[in-house]
Design a protein around this motif. Structure first.
Motif, mmCIF file in Angstrom:
data_model
loop_
_atom_site.group_PDB
_atom_site.id
_atom_site.type_symbol
_atom_site.label_atom_id
_atom_site.label_comp_id
_atom_site.label_asym_id
_atom_site.label_seq_id
_atom_site.Cartn_x
_atom_site.Cartn_y
_atom_site.Cartn_z
ATOM 1 N N VAL A 1 0.860 -1.179 0.000
ATOM 2 C CA VAL A 1 0.000 0.000 0.000
ATOM 3 C C VAL A 1 0.896 1.227 0.000
ATOM 4 O O VAL A 1 1.967 1.236 0.614
ATOM 5 N N GLY A 2 0.464 2.279 -0.645
ATOM 6 C CA GLY A 2 1.215 3.527 -0.628
ATOM 7 C C GLY A 2 1.224 4.161 0.754
ATOM 8 O O GLY A 2 0.365 3.872 1.603
ATOM 9 N N ARG A 3 2.184 5.035 0.989
ATOM 10 C CA ARG A 3 2.349 5.696 2.297
ATOM 11 C C ARG A 3 1.099 6.493 2.683
ATOM 12 O O ARG A 3 0.624 6.402 3.811
ATOM 13 N N VAL A 4 0.572 7.272 1.751
ATOM 14 C CA VAL A 4 -0.601 8.110 2.037
ATOM 15 C C VAL A 4 -1.812 7.237 2.342
ATOM 16 O O VAL A 4 -2.561 7.504 3.289
ATOM 17 N N ALA A 5 -2.002 6.181 1.566
ATOM 18 C CA ALA A 5 -3.140 5.287 1.793
ATOM 19 C C ALA A 5 -3.002 4.551 3.119
ATOM 20 O O ALA A 5 -3.995 4.326 3.809
ATOM 21 N N ALA A 6 -1.786 4.178 3.496
ATOM 22 C CA ALA A 6 -1.575 3.511 4.781
ATOM 23 C C ALA A 6 -2.007 4.429 5.922
ATOM 24 O O ALA A 6 -2.629 3.978 6.888
ATOM 25 N N LYS A 7 -1.713 5.717 5.787
ATOM 26 C CA LYS A 7 -2.159 6.682 6.801
ATOM 27 C C LYS A 7 -3.681 6.767 6.832
ATOM 28 O O LYS A 7 -4.285 6.802 7.898
ATOM 29 N N LYS A 8 -4.298 6.811 5.650
ATOM 30 C CA LYS A 8 -5.763 6.887 5.581
ATOM 31 C C LYS A 8 -6.409 5.652 6.190
ATOM 32 O O LYS A 8 -7.319 5.749 7.005
ATOM 33 N N PHE A 9 -5.950 4.473 5.788
ATOM 34 C CA PHE A 9 -6.512 3.237 6.323
ATOM 35 C C PHE A 9 -6.244 3.117 7.817
ATOM 36 O O PHE A 9 -7.071 2.619 8.563
ATOM 37 N N GLY A 10 -5.092 3.578 8.256
ATOM 38 C CA GLY A 10 -4.753 3.519 9.677
ATOM 39 C C GLY A 10 -5.634 4.409 10.534
ATOM 40 O O GLY A 10 -5.826 4.153 11.721
ATOM 41 N N SER A 11 -6.194 5.451 9.925
ATOM 42 C CA SER A 11 -7.044 6.374 10.692
ATOM 43 C C SER A 11 -8.508 5.944 10.710
ATOM 44 O O SER A 11 -9.307 6.516 11.449
ATOM 45 N N ILE A 12 -8.879 4.943 9.912
ATOM 46 C CA ILE A 12 -10.258 4.439 9.915
ATOM 47 C C ILE A 12 -10.429 3.534 11.132
ATOM 48 O O ILE A 12 -9.793 2.490 11.239
ATOM 49 N N LYS A 13 -11.267 3.945 12.049
ATOM 50 C CA LYS A 13 -11.431 3.231 13.320
ATOM 51 C C LYS A 13 -12.022 1.831 13.148
ATOM 52 O O LYS A 13 -11.761 0.944 13.938
ATOM 53 N N ALA A 14 -12.820 1.633 12.106
ATOM 54 C CA ALA A 14 -13.471 0.336 11.907
ATOM 55 C C ALA A 14 -12.501 -0.735 11.392
ATOM 56 O O ALA A 14 -12.819 -1.913 11.430
ATOM 57 N N LEU A 15 -11.336 -0.318 10.923
ATOM 58 C CA LEU A 15 -10.360 -1.284 10.406
ATOM 59 C C LEU A 15 -9.481 -1.828 11.524
ATOM 60 O O LEU A 15 -9.045 -1.081 12.390
ATOM 61 N N PRO A 16 -9.197 -3.115 11.475
ATOM 62 C CA PRO A 16 -8.336 -3.713 12.507
ATOM 63 C C PRO A 16 -6.848 -3.580 12.190
ATOM 64 O O PRO A 16 -6.049 -4.361 12.666
ATOM 65 N N PHE A 17 -6.475 -2.596 11.374
ATOM 66 C CA PHE A 17 -5.084 -2.414 10.972
ATOM 67 C C PHE A 17 -4.580 -1.036 11.364
ATOM 68 O O PHE A 17 -5.334 -0.075 11.368
ATOM 69 N N THR A 18 -3.313 -0.952 11.657
ATOM 70 C CA THR A 18 -2.671 0.343 11.882
ATOM 71 C C THR A 18 -1.774 0.635 10.686
ATOM 72 O O THR A 18 -1.456 -0.271 9.908
ATOM 73 N N LYS A 19 -1.380 1.881 10.544
ATOM 74 C CA LYS A 19 -0.497 2.229 9.426
ATOM 75 C C LYS A 19 0.832 1.487 9.532
ATOM 76 O O LYS A 19 1.423 1.115 8.528
ATOM 77 N N GLU A 20 1.269 1.219 10.761
ATOM 78 C CA GLU A 20 2.525 0.491 10.959
ATOM 79 C C GLU A 20 2.409 -0.961 10.512
ATOM 80 O O GLU A 20 3.376 -1.541 10.030
#
Length: 85
Positions: free
Chosen positions: A50-69
C-alpha cells in the motif's frame, strides 16, 4: 535457477495488502474507502504494498483492525519529509 529473495518487510507488506482485500472484498471498495482511483489500488498489488498516504488513511479508519505500521512496516519515520531531522 536462482530464486529471488523477498525482503522480510516486503512479505509483511504483501500480507497486509491481502488482508485489506479480504476485509473490503474488492479492489474497487478499497479504492472507494481510500478515496483513490482503482488504478492506484491495482498498482499496489503490482508493487506488493500500500502507498504511504493510503496507509495513513486506512490507519485512521477506526473500523479497520489495521494500523499504518502494520500496513507499511518498512516505514520507520512517519513524519512529513519537511519535519524529519
Amino acid at each position: 535457477m536462482t530464486s529471488k529473495k523477498i525482503k522480510p518487510f516486503k512479505a509483511e507488506c504483501r500480507q497486509a495488502l491481502e488482508l485489506l482485500l479480504v476485509h473490503f472484498g474488492t479492489k474497487a471498495e478499497m479504492a472507494r474507502q481510500a478515496k483513490m482511483s482503482r488504478n492506484t489500488v491495482s498498482y499496489w498489488f503490482t508493487r506488493g504494498q500500500v502507498g504511504r498516504v493510503a496507509a495513513k488513511k486506512f490507519g485512521s479508519i477506526k473500523a479497520l483492525p489495521f494500523t499504518k505500521e502494520q500496513l507499511r512496516p518498512d516505514i520507520g519515520n512517519w513524519l512529513p519529509v519537511a519535519k524529519r531531522k
